[in-house]
Design an enzyme around this catalytic site. Structure first.
Site, short mmCIF file in Angstrom:
data_model
loop_
_atom_site.label_atom_id
_atom_site.label_comp_id
_atom_site.label_asym_id
_atom_site.label_seq_id
_atom_site.Cartn_x
_atom_site.Cartn_y
_atom_site.Cartn_z
CG HIS A 123 -1.72 1.36 1.53
ND1 HIS A 123 -2.09 2.24 1.02
CD2 HIS A 123 -3.58 0.29 0.89
CE1 HIS A 123 -3.03 2.99 0.96
NE2 HIS A 123 -3.94 1.47 0.85
CG ASP A 157 -8.23 -3.97 -2.86
OD1 ASP A 157 -7.69 -3.00 -3.29
OD2 ASP A 157 -9.80 -3.99 -3.01
C1 SDX Z 1 -6.27 0.27 -3.00
O1 SDX Z 1 -4.55 4.70 -2.16
C2 SDX Z 1 -5.25 4.40 -1.50
O2 SDX Z 1 -5.58 4.08 -0.40
C3 SDX Z 1 -5.59 2.86 -1.72
C4 SDX Z 1 -6.58 2.42 -1.50
C5 SDX Z 1 -8.40 2.70 -0.80
O3 SDX Z 1 -8.75 2.89 -0.48
O4 SDX Z 1 -8.27 4.23 -1.87
O5 SDX Z 1 -6.39 1.61 0.02
C6 SDX Z 1 -6.71 0.94 -2.35
O6 SDX Z 1 -5.77 0.19 -3.80
C7 SDX Z 1 -5.18 -1.30 -2.07
C8 SDX Z 1 -3.95 -0.93 -3.35
C9 SDX Z 1 -4.67 -2.28 -4.36
N1 SDX Z 1 -3.32 -2.84 -5.05
C10 SDX Z 1 -2.83 -3.83 -5.05
O7 SDX Z 1 -2.69 -4.95 -4.12
C11 SDX Z 1 -1.49 -4.20 -6.45
C12 SDX Z 1 -1.35 -4.91 -5.54
N2 SDX Z 1 -0.25 -3.61 -5.00
C13 SDX Z 1 0.85 -3.00 -5.27
O8 SDX Z 1 0.82 -3.14 -6.32
C14 SDX Z 1 1.94 -1.31 -4.52
O9 SDX Z 1 1.75 -2.23 -3.26
C15 SDX Z 1 0.78 -0.74 -4.91
C16 SDX Z 1 0.41 -0.12 -5.98
C17 SDX Z 1 -0.81 -0.55 -3.73
C18 SDX Z 1 1.79 0.87 -3.93
O10 SDX Z 1 2.86 1.13 -4.71
P1 SDX Z 1 3.78 1.93 -4.69
O11 SDX Z 1 3.80 2.72 -3.15
O12 SDX Z 1 4.44 2.43 -5.29
O13 SDX Z 1 4.61 1.11 -4.23
P2 SDX Z 1 5.64 0.33 -5.09
O14 SDX Z 1 4.97 -0.69 -6.40
O15 SDX Z 1 6.87 1.14 -5.98
O16 SDX Z 1 6.49 -0.69 -4.04
C19 SDX Z 1 7.69 -0.74 -3.43
C20 SDX Z 1 8.59 -1.96 -3.25
C21 SDX Z 1 8.84 -2.33 -4.77
O17 SDX Z 1 9.83 -3.33 -4.69
P3 SDX Z 1 11.85 -2.93 -5.11
O18 SDX Z 1 11.38 -1.39 -6.18
O19 SDX Z 1 11.85 -1.47 -3.59
O20 SDX Z 1 12.49 -3.42 -5.20
O21 SDX Z 1 7.26 -3.27 -2.80
C22 SDX Z 1 6.72 -4.05 -4.25
C23 SDX Z 1 7.67 -3.57 -5.22
O22 SDX Z 1 8.12 -3.79 -6.28
N3 SDX Z 1 6.00 -4.46 -4.13
C24 SDX Z 1 5.84 -5.47 -3.87
C25 SDX Z 1 4.01 -5.64 -4.19
N4 SDX Z 1 3.83 -4.18 -4.15
C26 SDX Z 1 4.98 -3.57 -3.62
N5 SDX Z 1 6.62 -7.26 -4.23
C27 SDX Z 1 5.10 -7.82 -4.47
N6 SDX Z 1 4.08 -7.30 -4.19
C28 SDX Z 1 3.19 -6.82 -4.02
N7 SDX Z 1 1.89 -6.70 -3.87
#
Ligand code: SDX
Length: 428
Positions: free
Chosen positions: A307, A364
């Site tokens: 998140h 989710d």
């Molecule tokens: C919602 O913003 C809100 O409040 C949203 C929400 C709401 O109520 O409106 O809470 C609802 O959208 C919840 C999130 C649902 N999305 C997912 O579940 C999709 C999977 N999660 C991600 O794609 C990610 O965690 C985000 C998009 C939610 C957040 O992305 P960020 O903050 O941009 O973080 P990032 O993608 O830069 O990740 C940081 C690191 C990365 O690794 P490195 O580059 O440091 O090596 O964490 C890793 C990412 O690769 N990572 C994951 C991961 N999520 C982040 N690795 C594996 N699995 C995951 N799910």
């Protein structure tokens, strides 16, 4: 907290005021940054940038706290109805009995949708994704209520707010009924909000449909948990579109489109599809945790995890996980993907890759398991998120308009070609 921040640029020191919110969040006010220094800031994904000041929702990502207008999500999920929470978010206070009855009555008498909207709806293919249908029909509502964008018309915002809250569930159920080859249901005004939605989703003309109170109660809780979440992607979209003075239907329709993305609200559909894939592949959660850790080569992401703000447990995920156990037990549903989800969570929470990146289950991760137990199909999960989030979008849109916030127009740093002369086609 210091009341000023200092910035040294090209040997010159500049001072900018700081502000502190009611929950001690701090910000540097850079409204005069470019005029005084010639510099702008860059912050991809707005990870460090506040777009506004808001009195609606507070969340603390480190502590896993979420409050709507000062009330904890735990209390509201346990003690309130979804329409009570909608009223709280939009108008700022929990309603008295009289206020609640008036609000609920107004919504009840607006649940029907103009029959001409059915002609637009009939044009969609049977396999149209319900989110595409929903965003299109909500945008189309502006055509049926042109005073929503007529600057000269008397302000009818309150009526459009009621129409959106009242009609979204009705419109949302149409897609499901069409996908089943069933006739759509009209709303029944003697039913409460959640029961009416379930009636429109599952009633058939050939037999009486009785709403199961366990299902209606679970739906009420899920909608409350999704009702607002400060400046997330879809809410920021609603605010940005609304900041141009676009009408409320177009602004909400844009929010529905943003929510559809698999990184945002679309994740709840992705989670169930991911869990089903893991189940079909023998349920080896360790294999999928490894794939998630090597996303760059595997291309696999653990949906429902991580998140932007929560670097601790998403409080909503905790509540939904417990509700999943309760609801499935009460309904006598045994869904193997629930155990796979728990196994995946356990494996990830003990893996250094997830621990170091503070990746926890988000809202989710478990919600789809409950929706499925309630009989709601996977491609309707993000529609359920939209129905829940609607009062939050409306509250944020109303706050932005009431505060007369300026049109949103971010800056950029240009990195393209420097000036060059046009070359005639035959010389290229
Ligand atoms: C919602 O913003 C809100 O409040 C949203 C929400 C709401 O109520 O409106 O809470 C609802 O959208 C919840 C999130 C649902 N999305 C997912 O579940 C999709 C999977 N999660 C991600 O794609 C990610 O965690 C985000 C998009 C939610 C957040 O992305 P960020 O903050 O941009 O973080 P990032 O993608 O830069 O990740 C940081 C690191 C990365 O690794 P490195 O580059 O440091 O090596 O964490 C890793 C990412 O690769 N990572 C994951 C991961 N999520 C982040 N690795 C594996 N699995 C995951 N799910």
């Amino acid at each position: 907290m210091s009341d000023k921040a200092q910035l040294i640029v090209e040997g010159k020191t500049y001072e900018f005021p700081t502000i502190e919110g009611t929950e001690k969040e701090k910000a540097i006010d850079i409204n005069t940054l470019r005029d005084t220094t010639g510099y702008i800031t860059i912050d991809s994904g707005y990870k460090n940038t506040g777009a506004t000041k808001s009195a609606i929702t507070f969340l603390d990502g480190e502590e896993g706290i979420l409050r709507y207008r000062g009330y904890s999500i735990e209390e509201l999920a346990e003690k309130a109805t979804f329409l009570e929470v909608a009223y709280l978010l939009i108008y700022g206070e929990l309603p008295t009995q009289a206020e609640y009855e008036a609000f609920e009555h107004k919504i009840r008498i607006h649940t029907m949708v103009n029959e001409d909207m059915r002609r637009i709806f009939d044009g969609f293919p049977v396999n149209a994704h319900p989110m595409g249908v929903l965003s299109s029909l909500v945008s189309a509502m502006s055509a049926f209520y042109p005073d929503s964008y007529d600057e000269k018309a008397p302000d009818s915002t309150e009526l459009h707010i009621i129409r959106l809250l009242a009609k979204l569930p009705t419109i949302a159920t149409w897609s499901f009924k069409k996908s089943q080859g069933h006739p759509v249901n009209y709303p029944k005004n003697e039913l409460d909000y959640c029961s009416n939605f379930l009636h429109m989703m599952f009633a058939l003309p050939v037999e009486d449909y009785k709403v199961d109170p366990v299902v209606s109660k679970a739906l009420n809780k899920l909608l409350i948990l999704h009702a607002d979440h400060e400046q997330n992607c879809s809410t920021s979209t609603v605010r940005l579109v609304g900041s141009s003075k676009a009408n409320i239907y177009s602004s909400i329709s844009a929010g529905i489109c943003a929510l559809w993305g698999p990184l945002h609200g679309g994740a709840n559909q992705e989670v169930i599809e991911m869990l089903e894939d893991i189940k079909a592949d023998g349920g080896d959660v360790a294999k999928y945790v490894d794939m998630a850790k090597n996303a760059k080569t595997s291309g696999f992401r653990l949906f429902g995890f991580g998140h932007r703000v929560y670097k601790n447990f998403d409080p909503r995920a905790k509540i939904i996980k417990k509700a999943a156990d309760d609801v499935l037990a009460k309904l006598g549903v045994n869904d193997p993907v629930l155990e796979i989800a728990k196994g995946l969570e356990e494996a990830a929470l003990h893996d250094p890759y997830f621990v170091s990146r503070r990746l926890y289950p988000n809202v989710d991760f478990y919600s789809g398991i409950i929706y499925r137990a309630l009989g709601i199909p996977t491609n309707m999960f993000t529609v359920m998120f939209a129905i829940g989030r609607l009062p939050g979008w409306i509250a944020q849109w109303k706050e932005m308009r009431t505060n007369k916030e300026p049109i949103g127009r971010p800056r950029q740093i240009y990195t393209g070609a420097t000036p060059r002369d046009f070359v005639p086609m035959n010389e290229r």
